[in-house]
Design a protein around this motif. Structure first.
Motif, short mmCIF file in Angstrom:
data_model
loop_
_atom_site.label_atom_id
_atom_site.label_comp_id
_atom_site.label_asym_id
_atom_site.label_seq_id
_atom_site.Cartn_x
_atom_site.Cartn_y
_atom_site.Cartn_z
N LEU A 1 0.87 -1.17 0.00
CA LEU A 1 0.00 0.00 0.00
C LEU A 1 0.90 1.23 0.00
O LEU A 1 1.77 1.37 0.87
CB LEU A 1 -0.90 0.01 1.23
N ILE A 2 0.72 2.09 -0.98
CA ILE A 2 1.60 3.25 -1.17
C ILE A 2 0.76 4.51 -1.02
O ILE A 2 -0.22 4.70 -1.76
CB ILE A 2 2.27 3.19 -2.55
N ASP A 3 1.14 5.36 -0.06
CA ASP A 3 0.38 6.59 0.16
C ASP A 3 0.85 7.71 -0.77
O ASP A 3 1.76 7.52 -1.59
CB ASP A 3 0.42 7.01 1.64
N ASN A 4 0.24 8.89 -0.63
CA ASN A 4 0.55 10.01 -1.51
C ASN A 4 1.97 10.54 -1.36
O ASN A 4 2.46 11.28 -2.21
CB ASN A 4 -0.45 11.16 -1.29
N GLU A 5 2.64 10.18 -0.26
CA GLU A 5 4.02 10.60 -0.02
C GLU A 5 5.01 9.54 -0.48
O GLU A 5 6.22 9.69 -0.27
CB GLU A 5 4.22 10.92 1.46
N ARG B 1 5.19 6.47 0.72
CA ARG B 1 5.53 5.56 1.81
C ARG B 1 4.73 4.27 1.68
O ARG B 1 3.65 4.26 1.11
CB ARG B 1 5.25 6.22 3.16
N LEU C 1 3.01 0.89 3.65
CA LEU C 1 2.48 0.46 4.94
C LEU C 1 3.02 -0.92 5.30
O LEU C 1 2.93 -1.86 4.51
CB LEU C 1 0.95 0.42 4.91
N THR D 1 -10.94 -1.49 -1.18
CA THR D 1 -10.35 -1.28 -2.49
C THR D 1 -11.00 -2.29 -3.43
O THR D 1 -11.88 -3.04 -3.03
CB THR D 1 -8.81 -1.39 -2.46
N ARG E 1 -2.47 1.91 -4.70
CA ARG E 1 -2.40 3.33 -4.34
C ARG E 1 -3.77 3.94 -4.10
O ARG E 1 -3.87 5.11 -3.72
CB ARG E 1 -1.70 4.11 -5.46
N TRP F 1 -7.54 3.39 -2.23
CA TRP F 1 -8.44 2.69 -1.31
C TRP F 1 -9.27 3.73 -0.59
O TRP F 1 -8.98 4.92 -0.62
CB TRP F 1 -7.64 1.83 -0.31
N ALA G 1 -9.08 4.96 6.28
CA ALA G 1 -7.73 5.05 6.83
C ALA G 1 -7.38 3.69 7.44
O ALA G 1 -8.17 3.15 8.21
CB ALA G 1 -7.66 6.14 7.89
N TRP H 1 3.93 3.63 8.45
CA TRP H 1 4.20 4.06 7.08
C TRP H 1 5.70 4.29 6.95
O TRP H 1 6.28 5.05 7.73
CB TRP H 1 3.44 5.35 6.75
#
Length: 146
Positions: A25-29, A31, A33, A76, A104, A106, A109, A120
């Motif tokens: 799982l890749i966040d907007n920054e 990073r 999980l 997701t 990327r 979903w 939180a 993260w």
């Protein structure tokens, strides 16, 4: 070019094949999980990519969507999962086959619904986390992706 000579033990009743699906799982920054395996489970205290066992008559993608909902409370869809790489690793009691998907998109939180800790992690720090042997080679594919 040369190859490393590796002999893997056969799949047997004593060492069955275990199919597990996992997600980066890749966040907007950018990073990723990681989840810490809770006490009471095998390999407790090690960090891993979220996911879980693929059930009978279930695809790896469908299992991953289900597991992310159960473990993290996020939603997701199969269309948001991108095949990234896979692990094939002979543990003492089973042989693990684990496709790793990147995700990327979903809803919700991520929450620790099963007593695990979540963190993260920037890609540069992934190698700082104690992970199961099967997960370690997957880090390179994440580096290439990001």
């Amino acid at each position: 070019m040369s190859c490393i000579d590796v002999t893997l033990p056969p799949i047997t009743a004593d060492r069955p094949l275990l199919l597990v699906a996992a997600a980066a799982l890749i966040d907007n920054e950018g990073r990723i999980l990681l989840a810490e395996r809770p006490s009471g489970k095998s390999m407790a205290g090690l960090w891993e990519f979220p996911g879980g066992k693929v059930g009978e008559n279930e695809t790896a993608e469908a299992a991953l969507v289900r597991e992310l909902k159960e473990e993290l409370g996020i939603s997701t869809s199969v269309g948001c999962l991108w095949p990234l790489t896979f692990a094939s690793h002979a543990y003492e009691d089973f042989h693990l086959l684990m496709p790793l998907f990147s995700c990327r998109v979903w809803r919700g939180a991520p929450q620790a619904n099963e007593g695990q800790r979540l963190v993260w992690v920037p890609k540069e720090e992934l190698k700082n986390y104690n992970m199961p042997p099967a997960d370690l080679p997957l880090i390179e594919a994440i580096w290439d992706l990001l």
